[in-house]
Design a protein around this motif. Structure first.
Motif, short mmCIF file in Angstrom:
data_model
loop_
_atom_site.label_atom_id
_atom_site.label_comp_id
_atom_site.label_asym_id
_atom_site.label_seq_id
_atom_site.Cartn_x
_atom_site.Cartn_y
_atom_site.Cartn_z
N LEU A 1 0.84 -1.32 0.00
CA LEU A 1 0.06 0.13 -0.01
C LEU A 1 0.91 1.23 -0.06
N ALA A 2 1.90 1.18 0.87
CA ALA A 2 2.77 2.30 0.79
C ALA A 2 3.42 2.68 -0.55
N ALA A 3 3.77 1.62 -1.27
CA ALA A 3 4.52 1.72 -2.67
C ALA A 3 3.28 2.43 -3.77
N THR A 4 2.19 2.30 -3.49
CA THR A 4 1.16 2.86 -4.39
C THR A 4 0.88 4.36 -3.59
N TYR A 5 0.79 4.40 -2.44
CA TYR A 5 0.32 5.39 -1.63
C TYR A 5 1.27 6.71 -2.03
N PHE A 6 2.76 6.46 -1.94
CA PHE A 6 3.74 7.51 -2.39
C PHE A 6 4.16 7.46 -3.83
N TYR B 1 -12.72 3.64 -11.68
CA TYR B 1 -13.39 4.14 -10.33
C TYR B 1 -12.45 4.77 -9.53
N VAL B 2 -11.32 4.72 -9.46
CA VAL B 2 -10.44 5.32 -8.66
C VAL B 2 -10.27 6.84 -9.24
N GLN B 3 -10.20 6.90 -10.68
CA GLN B 3 -9.89 7.95 -11.44
C GLN B 3 -11.13 9.11 -11.15
N LEU B 4 -12.36 8.23 -11.06
CA LEU B 4 -13.61 8.96 -10.69
C LEU B 4 -13.47 9.55 -9.39
N LEU B 5 -13.21 8.73 -8.35
CA LEU B 5 -12.90 9.50 -7.13
C LEU B 5 -12.05 10.66 -6.91
N LEU B 6 -10.93 10.53 -7.75
CA LEU B 6 -9.99 11.69 -7.80
C LEU B 6 -10.72 12.80 -8.33
N THR B 7 -11.41 12.50 -9.29
CA THR B 7 -12.43 13.98 -9.86
C THR B 7 -13.23 14.50 -8.86
N ARG B 8 -13.52 13.91 -8.17
CA ARG B 8 -14.64 14.09 -7.27
C ARG B 8 -13.92 14.66 -5.61
N SER B 9 -12.47 14.74 -5.84
CA SER B 9 -11.77 15.39 -4.83
C SER B 9 -11.50 14.43 -3.52
N VAL C 1 -9.00 1.12 -2.23
CA VAL C 1 -8.17 0.21 -2.78
C VAL C 1 -7.84 -1.19 -1.98
N PHE C 2 -7.75 -0.69 -0.61
CA PHE C 2 -7.35 -1.99 0.34
C PHE C 2 -8.69 -2.78 0.52
N LEU C 3 -9.84 -2.31 0.42
CA LEU C 3 -10.93 -3.17 0.65
C LEU C 3 -11.32 -4.14 -0.75
N SER D 1 2.87 -10.24 -1.11
CA SER D 1 3.36 -8.94 -1.85
C SER D 1 3.37 -9.14 -3.19
N LEU D 2 3.68 -10.33 -3.75
CA LEU D 2 3.86 -10.80 -5.17
C LEU D 2 2.51 -10.67 -5.60
N TYR D 3 1.43 -11.05 -4.74
CA TYR D 3 -0.19 -10.99 -5.35
C TYR D 3 -0.53 -9.60 -5.23
N LEU D 4 -0.38 -8.93 -4.15
CA LEU D 4 -0.99 -7.47 -3.70
C LEU D 4 -0.08 -6.61 -4.67
N LEU D 5 1.14 -6.36 -4.88
CA LEU D 5 1.60 -5.45 -5.74
C LEU D 5 0.93 -5.08 -7.11
N PRO D 6 0.83 -6.22 -7.81
CA PRO D 6 0.07 -5.86 -9.12
C PRO D 6 -1.50 -5.42 -8.80
N GLU D 7 -2.16 -6.11 -8.00
CA GLU D 7 -3.51 -5.99 -7.68
C GLU D 7 -3.81 -4.74 -7.36
N ILE D 8 -2.97 -4.02 -6.37
CA ILE D 8 -3.25 -2.91 -5.78
C ILE D 8 -2.86 -1.59 -6.96
N ARG D 9 -2.01 -2.04 -7.79
CA ARG D 9 -1.68 -0.89 -8.88
C ARG D 9 -2.65 -1.01 -9.93
#
Length: 292
Positions: A105-110, A193-201, A212-214, A178-186
């Motif tokens: 999650l940190a790799a994606t967050y940062f 869906y995430v792009q839509l959330l970003l446009t809504r601030s 993403v976590f859920l 980690s090998l499962y989570l890295l590509p899935e989180i990315r």
């Protein structure tokens, strides 16, 4: 429900046949065990398969699993080892999942390619390294050099004694997760869906830490359930290196000493436990996918 019961009964029949056959086949000739004592002729009582099979079930149902070569009942022996293995399994799961989720999650967050590559490289390195090498390295660093943790053994409820074997096993859980989570989180982070959330601030921290976590949590939980089943069945190599009094060490002992009753019952225990947790994982998968 009815089909699940029949599935389990079929599995139990097959597992009991294999357990009885393997233990009897493995212990046909114990003569080499007595070679150092100068005993040249050992009389081994041979039973046909059906006789051995029914005796096996008789010991399981009416005789507390029978007796080990040390005269202890098999059930009490396994029971005395189960809690230490459970303690080790819980620590390993918590250690591995904490760092796998945290780093991924940190790799994606940062948005850090360096951290992403580090987690990926370390995971592949751990999985390509034999587990006994990891155990020995931890002993050299944390016991021999730093004198921080004991080299082995166990005291009831004392987490201090499960740290080194727990890190050894947990590191592999970290790597697989980690090998499962890295590509899935990315993939989730790049979704529409995430792009839509970003446009809504929506805050990026909320998107990564919750949305993403859920999204990746359900399958990750299923993988952890399967890993938990493997750990509860015993980790022979790790428990032997750290002389940890768990189920895995008992399984190693039963194979080494050709203890028929203990080996057969441990095979049944491991098979049933792994089956049950696999079925739990299956129903969790159906639940999360909306199949129930």
């Amino acid at each position: 429900m009815k089909s699940e019961v029949f599935r389990f009964l079929y599995f139990l029949l097959l597992l009991s046949c294999i357990s009885s056959f393997v233990s009897e086949f493995h212990t046909k000739d114990k003569s080499y065990l007595y070679a150092d004592a100068g005993i040249s002729e050992i009389q081994n009582k041979q039973n046909d398969f059906l006789s051995s099979y029914f005796l096996f079930w008789k010991s399981l149902i009416f005789e507390s699993g029978g007796k080990t070569d040390n005269g202890e009942t098999v059930y009490s022996h396994i029971g005395s080892r189960f809690f230490s293995t459970l303690h080790l399994a819980i620590f390993s799961i918590l250690f591995g999942s904490f760092f796998a989720f945290g780093f991924s999650l940190a790799a994606t967050y940062f948005r850090s390619k360096v951290l992403y590559d580090f987690v990926s490289f370390s995971s592949n390195l751990i999985l390509s390294t034999p587990v006994f090498i990891v155990a020995i390295l931890l002993l050299i660093v944390f016991f021999y050099r730093l004198d921080l943790f004991p080299p082995g053994g166990y005291e009831f409820g004392n987490t201090y004694y499960v740290v080194l074997p727990g890190i050894t096993l947990g590191s592999r859980i970290y790597a697989r997760m980690s090998l499962y989570l890295l590509p899935e989180i990315r993939k989730e982070a790049d979704s529409k869906y995430v792009q839509l959330l970003l446009t809504r601030s929506y805050p990026w921290s909320h998107i990564v830490g919750k949305e993403v976590f859920l999204k990746v949590l359900p399958i990750a939980l299923i993988l952890l359930v399967l890993d938990f089943g493997s750990l509860l069945s015993g980790a022979m190599v790790v428990e032997e290196i750290f002389f940890f009094p768990g189920v895995g060490k008992s399984l190693y002992y039963s194979i080494k000493s050709m203890d028929t009753q203990l080996l057969a019952t441990l095979l049944m225990y491991s098979g049933i436990l792994f089956y049950v947790l696999n079925r739990i994982g299956f129903y969790l998968q159906r639940f999360f996918s909306g199949g129930i």
